[in-house]
Design a protein around this motif. Structure first.
Motif, short mmCIF file in Angstrom:
data_model
loop_
_atom_site.label_atom_id
_atom_site.label_comp_id
_atom_site.label_asym_id
_atom_site.label_seq_id
_atom_site.Cartn_x
_atom_site.Cartn_y
_atom_site.Cartn_z
N CYS A 55 0.82 -1.22 0.00
CA CYS A 55 0.00 0.00 0.00
C CYS A 55 0.85 1.26 0.00
CB CYS A 55 -0.93 0.00 1.21
SG CYS A 55 -2.16 -1.32 1.20
N ALA A 56 2.12 1.16 0.45
CA ALA A 56 2.96 2.35 0.53
C ALA A 56 3.38 2.86 -0.84
CB ALA A 56 4.19 2.06 1.38
N GLN A 57 3.39 2.01 -1.85
CA GLN A 57 3.78 2.41 -3.20
C GLN A 57 2.63 2.10 -4.14
OE1 GLN A 57 7.60 1.15 -4.42
NE2 GLN A 57 7.17 1.25 -6.61
N PRO A 58 2.25 3.03 -5.01
CA PRO A 58 1.12 2.77 -5.91
C PRO A 58 1.31 1.47 -6.69
CG PRO A 58 1.82 5.05 -6.06
CD PRO A 58 2.85 4.36 -5.23
N ALA A 59 0.32 0.61 -6.60
CA ALA A 59 0.35 -0.67 -7.31
C ALA A 59 -1.01 -0.87 -7.98
CB ALA A 59 0.64 -1.81 -6.35
N PRO A 60 -1.09 -0.75 -9.28
CA PRO A 60 -2.39 -0.87 -9.96
C PRO A 60 -3.07 -2.21 -9.73
CG PRO A 60 -0.69 0.01 -11.44
CD PRO A 60 0.01 -0.45 -10.21
N GLU A 61 -2.27 -3.27 -9.48
CA GLU A 61 -2.88 -4.57 -9.28
C GLU A 61 -3.76 -4.62 -8.03
OE1 GLU A 61 0.21 -3.96 -9.84
OE2 GLU A 61 0.97 -5.13 -11.53
N LEU A 62 -3.44 -3.80 -7.03
CA LEU A 62 -4.24 -3.80 -5.81
C LEU A 62 -5.66 -3.35 -6.07
CD1 LEU A 62 -1.87 -2.46 -3.01
CD2 LEU A 62 -2.59 -4.80 -3.45
N GLN A 63 -5.84 -2.49 -7.06
CA GLN A 63 -7.19 -2.00 -7.36
C GLN A 63 -8.09 -3.12 -7.87
OE1 GLN A 63 -8.18 1.27 -6.86
NE2 GLN A 63 -6.17 1.58 -5.89
N GLN A 64 -7.50 -4.22 -8.34
CA GLN A 64 -8.30 -5.32 -8.89
C GLN A 64 -8.52 -6.45 -7.89
OE1 GLN A 64 -9.53 -4.72 -11.87
NE2 GLN A 64 -8.30 -2.82 -11.96
N VAL A 65 -7.91 -6.37 -6.70
CA VAL A 65 -8.03 -7.45 -5.72
C VAL A 65 -9.45 -7.51 -5.18
CG1 VAL A 65 -7.30 -8.24 -3.43
CG2 VAL A 65 -5.61 -7.43 -5.08
N GLU A 66 -10.05 -8.71 -5.20
CA GLU A 66 -11.40 -8.92 -4.68
C GLU A 66 -11.43 -9.84 -3.47
OE1 GLU A 66 -13.89 -10.29 -7.81
OE2 GLU A 66 -13.69 -8.46 -9.01
N PHE A 67 -10.37 -10.65 -3.27
CA PHE A 67 -10.33 -11.62 -2.18
C PHE A 67 -9.03 -11.40 -1.39
CE2 PHE A 67 -12.71 -13.39 -5.67
CZ PHE A 67 -13.86 -13.87 -5.07
N LEU A 68 -9.14 -11.16 -0.10
CA LEU A 68 -7.99 -10.92 0.76
C LEU A 68 -8.07 -11.84 1.97
CD1 LEU A 68 -5.48 -9.34 1.72
CD2 LEU A 68 -7.04 -7.67 2.76
N ARG A 69 -6.98 -12.56 2.21
CA ARG A 69 -6.84 -13.41 3.40
C ARG A 69 -5.66 -12.90 4.21
NH1 ARG A 69 -9.60 -18.51 2.58
NH2 ARG A 69 -8.48 -19.30 4.40
N LEU A 70 -5.90 -12.62 5.51
CA LEU A 70 -4.88 -12.05 6.37
C LEU A 70 -4.94 -12.75 7.72
CD1 LEU A 70 -2.76 -9.77 6.07
CD2 LEU A 70 -4.37 -8.25 7.20
#
Length: 911
Positions: A55-70
């Motif tokens: 999140c600290a550096q712009p990453a266009p791929e993050l805008q497409q993430v729909e599923f997050l496991r943490l």
């Protein structure tokens, strides 16, 4: 994306918390698991730091993430900082999984996550449809959740919730809600506003009543209220016209409304283990109603007690199935029978308030089951939670054990964990049947429990005045404590271990060799006595003090953890009588009297001691002569290997048995097929082509599996090996297996490597192809109730023998088909059985009830032994499925908001 992420450096201004930013910078960069629109950081170390880095550096791929496991097993501040950035950097997020239970404490218990709340910013996730917060430390529902108006599935099971907020009714799109195994005592009145809700799981709570508003759940199809404190079912449940499954087992119901029979779609009504003495006639004979465990037809409690004597309420009785892992105990007390062969009795007044008890039966491992050098395991490891829960009255515990082969000079005790150490409880044996024993004890608190067979232990408290301690197993063994041996009372224990003379003579190769019983002495509080203590041991069998040769008499001493025996004959003055030898010591340890001409007595004693304390077994791998793809694996005691091979080699061929290995009682080890050969079955005890064993000295460990290869067998033979090893499944198999096989020692991973070969396929006629096992992989059953895989069916076929035509007729196969099978395989009985069973199974694949039909046919044919084996396979598969559901918080491996139903997850074969 992973390659790009390796070079990302977080900026301090991008994180809301300076400390979190510094922590993120301190973590070395590593690529996260980003596959398409799925970001999986739950199994990665430092998952929160990696998310902050992204999140600290712009990453266009993050805008497409729909599923997050943490993973919530991280620093709470770091976790909160990472979650606060999710709405900004993952605006398309549809599924958020924050389940705990991924870590275990040193004794194997699952640890909950540290999550106690959620950042308010998460309420702005407009597209979020699936939220899983199971196995955490939530005490209240986070305030941001009612603002997630698009939420379709909410899982908050296995937390500490005492209530659900009234604002929950604003989640109008919710179709699945799981709040199981919390501490809910009441439900919100706005629950009825969830008109889209289809599945509701509230099992394992403290509910004693249901609100009338529950009748507003017009779309509800599954309602689970098991293991609560319900005393009545409201008639308003009859308004749930979409209800298909209603689970009410393990409550305190005394009546149920007859109107439940009018639900048009109801297919299952579970009323087991309640207090129902009568049910409406409309429900009594309905096929979808389950009533086991109720006192049906029994008379109500008798007349009131005489004046002045309080009326004692009847104690509830619960019989729990394998899919239930908890039950409720109230101040009234209860009697509980667990599916794992365990009984518990909580007397009235044992608890001052209702308490939910959780239980689990673990497979024993060296780090979990504490066995002494001469102990044998008789049960699995039972865990009862909450740990350390102290009762106002002792709770009775019965553990079912297999009767040991010998109990001469030995006793059965229940061992438990308390005060940071293992201790033995006073145990009584109760015989139920020739093949079962119950070990009963009183439990003051909850922890881990297991039953062991140990040498008889005698103990006493030695006062400063001195005392005498005698062995109850051998009257000739005595220890005399003189006055002044200790300044304060100290507890002393004694164990005596006997060794068969024929085994000793076989080990030494000396006909006249003999030994006394092995004496183990231990004391608490210090390492030595102030005055010498006199020990008396009987002379070795067949000797007297007048006839023996003193030059051949040796007194040996062992001080664990050392593995060497020292000859201390010259250091102590041995006093011999006609039958006994006496000597004086100040330190307690192991003492052994030997009579032999050998000079290296200490080394010989070590080998004899190892033979006494360890189970020595052989590992065998054999291939069927007519079908090399079918491999039989066996773990046998060394003295039974020759007889087993003589019986099997007419049908099997294969390598010689492995070298003799030493196994811990109950230890888990694996068989891995390497170099091109692998298991072609999804067995419940198989992970990545590696089959798991658990060795018990009183059980027969046999696996019969179907192996295959991805190589072209029409061009060449395929050579491979089956390697037996302990411990967890390694990620890579060492190439130098032969060198590893020769290594010995406590940390030895590989124990044996046996070669196998799948022969080259020859061109064959159609009849010959039918005789082989060229059938497609086949499964019967389902993941929830348990699979019968292809290798399981092969095992069943191997057990049927001449009874197969009777089984076939009970399976519904016509007589003409049996005649055709007999003709096609007239010289091959195994081929007849396999063709019959697999031709039936191919027709039944995917059909419900196929496994039940097979069980019924086996029982009707008089083969209850095979039926019990099939049930054991199904129970194991079902148990592992339930464990995977609990570990993932009722979510599948790839949770999707569109289908929140649980999916079976692969689980390593860990104890």
């Amino acid at each position: 994306m992973a390659t790009e992420a390796e070079g990302l450096q977080p900026a301090a201004a991008a994180t809301p918390d300076a400390a979190a930013a510094q922590a993120a910078e301190a973590e070395p960069a590593a690529p996260p698991l980003l596959a398409g629109n799925r970001l999986s950081l739950d199994l990665q170390p430092g998952g929160c730091r990696r998310l902050l880095r992204l999140c600290a550096q712009p990453a266009p791929e993050l805008q497409q993430v729909e599923f997050l496991r943490l993973s919530p097993h991280q620093d709470p501040r770091l976790l909160e900082a990472a979650l606060a950035l999710v709405p900004t950097h993952l605006p398309r997020l549809r599924s958020l999984v924050l389940t705990g239970g991924q870590r275990r404490d040193p004794l194997g218990a699952c640890l909950p996550g540290t999550l106690t709340t959620l950042p308010a910013a998460l309420g702005g996730l407009a597209r979020l449809a699936h939220l899983d917060l199971s196995f955490n430390s939530l005490r209240t529902l986070p305030a941001c959740i009612p603002h997630m108006r698009g939420l379709d599935a909410l899982l908050v099971s296995y937390n500490h919730l005492s209530e659900l907020p009234e604002a929950l009714g604003t989640l109008s799109a919710l179709t699945f809600l799981s709040a199981a195994h919390n501490q809910l005592q009441a439900l919100p009145t706005t629950l009825g506003a969830l008109t889209s809700l289809r599945r509701l799981d509230l099992s394992g709570n403290l509910l004693d009543a249901l609100p009338p508003a529950i009748s507003g759940l017009c779309s509800l199809s599954e309602l689970n209220l098991a293991s609560n404190a319900l005393q009545a079912v409201p008639a308003s449940l009859a308004g749930l016209r979409s209800l298909r499954v209603l689970t009410l087992h393990s409550n305190r119901l005394t009546s149920v409304p007859a109107s439940l029979a009018g639900l048009p779609l109801l297919a299952q009504l579970d009323l087991r283990d309640n207090q129902l003495r009568d049910v409406p006639v409309e429900l009594r004979d309905a096929p979808f109603v389950h009533l086991k465990g109720n006192p049906l037809g029994e008379a109500s409690p008798g007349l009131p007690s005489p004046p002045g004597r309080p009326l004692e309420p009847e104690m509830p009785r619960l019989s729990l199935t394998s899919d239930v892992d908890s039950f409720l105990v109230t101040p009234r007390g209860c009697c509980v029978t667990l599916a794992s062969g365990v009984r518990l009795r909580f007397p009235a007044g044992a608890t001052a308030a209702p308490v939910t008890i959780y239980y689990q039966l673990w497979l024993p491992e060296p780090g979990l089951a504490p066995l002494g050098p001469h102990d044998s395991l008789l049960s699995g490891v039972l865990e009862l939670r909450p740990h350390g829960l102290v009762f106002q009255k002792d709770v009775s515990l019965w553990l079912r054990v297999v009767p040991p082969r010998t109990r001469l000079w030995r006793e059965v005790v229940v061992r438990t964990w308390s005060d940071s150490s293992w201790s033995d409880l006073e145990t009584h044996l109760e015989k139920e049947a020739p093949q079962w024993l119950w070990a009963r004890c009183q439990v003051p608190h909850f922890s881990w429990f297991l039953a062991v067979l140990r040498p008889v232990s005698d103990a006493c408290l030695v006062p400063p005045e001195g005392t005498l301690l005698c062995s109850s197993g051998h009257p000739g063994v005595k220890v005399t404590f003189p006055p002044g041996a200790t300044q304060e009372p100290r507890r002393v224990s004694m164990q005596v271990v006997h060794m068969a003379g024929r085994e000793l003579r076989a080990l030494l190769g000396e006909p006249e060799a003999a030994v006394s019983p092995l004496l183990c002495l231990s004391l608490s509080g210090g390492s030595a006595f102030l005055q010498p203590v006199t020990v008396q041991l009987p002379l070795p069998a067949g000797l007297t003090g007048l006839s023996l040769d003193r030059s051949r008499l040796h007194l040996l001493h062992l001080a664990p953890p050392a593995a060497s025996w020292d000859d201390i004959t010259a250091g102590v003055g041995l006093e011999l009588t006609h039958l006994y030898a006496r000597f004086q010591v100040t330190h307690f340890s192991w003492y052994w009297l030997w009579y032999t001409t050998k000079t290296c007595v200490g080394e010989l004693a070590r080998k004899a001691w190892e033979r006494l304390r360890l189970h020595r077994v052989n590992l065998i791998a054999l291939q069927r002569r007519r079908d090399p793809e079918q491999v039989l694996l066996q773990c046998l005691p060394r003295d039974k290997v020759d007889a087993a091979l003589k019986r099997l080699l007419d049908r099997y061929r294969g390598p010689e048995p492995s070298d003799t290995v030493e196994l811990f009682e109950g230890e888990k080890f694996f068989a891995a097929f390497e170099r091109g050969i692998e298991v072609d079955a999804d067995r419940p005890d198989c992970v990545g082509g590696r089959v798991c064993f658990v060795f018990y000295s009183h059980l027969k460990n046999v696996k019969e599996v179907y192996v295959t290869t991805a190589l072209d067998r029409r061009a060449q033979d395929v050579r491979g090996q089956v390697s037996f090893y302990r411990g967890t499944v390694p990620t890579e198999v060492p190439a130098e297996a032969e060198a590893a096989r020769r290594r010995k020692g406590a940390d030895d991973l590989w124990m044996a490597t046996l070669p196998l070969k799948l022969p080259r396929l020859r061109a064959s006629t159609r009849a010959e192809q039918g005789a082989g096992l060229s059938l497609a992989p086949l499964n019967l059953g389902d993941a929830e109730t348990g699979f019968l895989t292809q290798s399981n069916l092969l095992s069943v076929a191997a057990r049927l023998g001449p009874d197969w035509p009777t089984v076939a007729l009970h399976l519904g196969l016509p007589h003409q088909q049996l005649q055709r099978i007999r003709h096609a395989f007239r010289d091959d009985l195994d081929g007849q059985i396999r063709h019959m069973l697999f031709s039936w199974a191919e027709c039944q694949a995917g059909q419900p009830g196929a496994v039940g039909q097979l069980l019924t046919a086996l029982e009707q044919s008089g083969r209850r032994d095979v039926a019990e084996e099939v049930r054991a396979i199904l129970d194991l598969g079902h148990s592992k499925y339930q464990d995977s559901i609990r570990r993932t918080g009722l979510a599948g491996q790839d949770p999707s908001p569109a289908d929140p139903s649980p999916a079976p997850a692969a689980e390593p074969a860990q104890a």
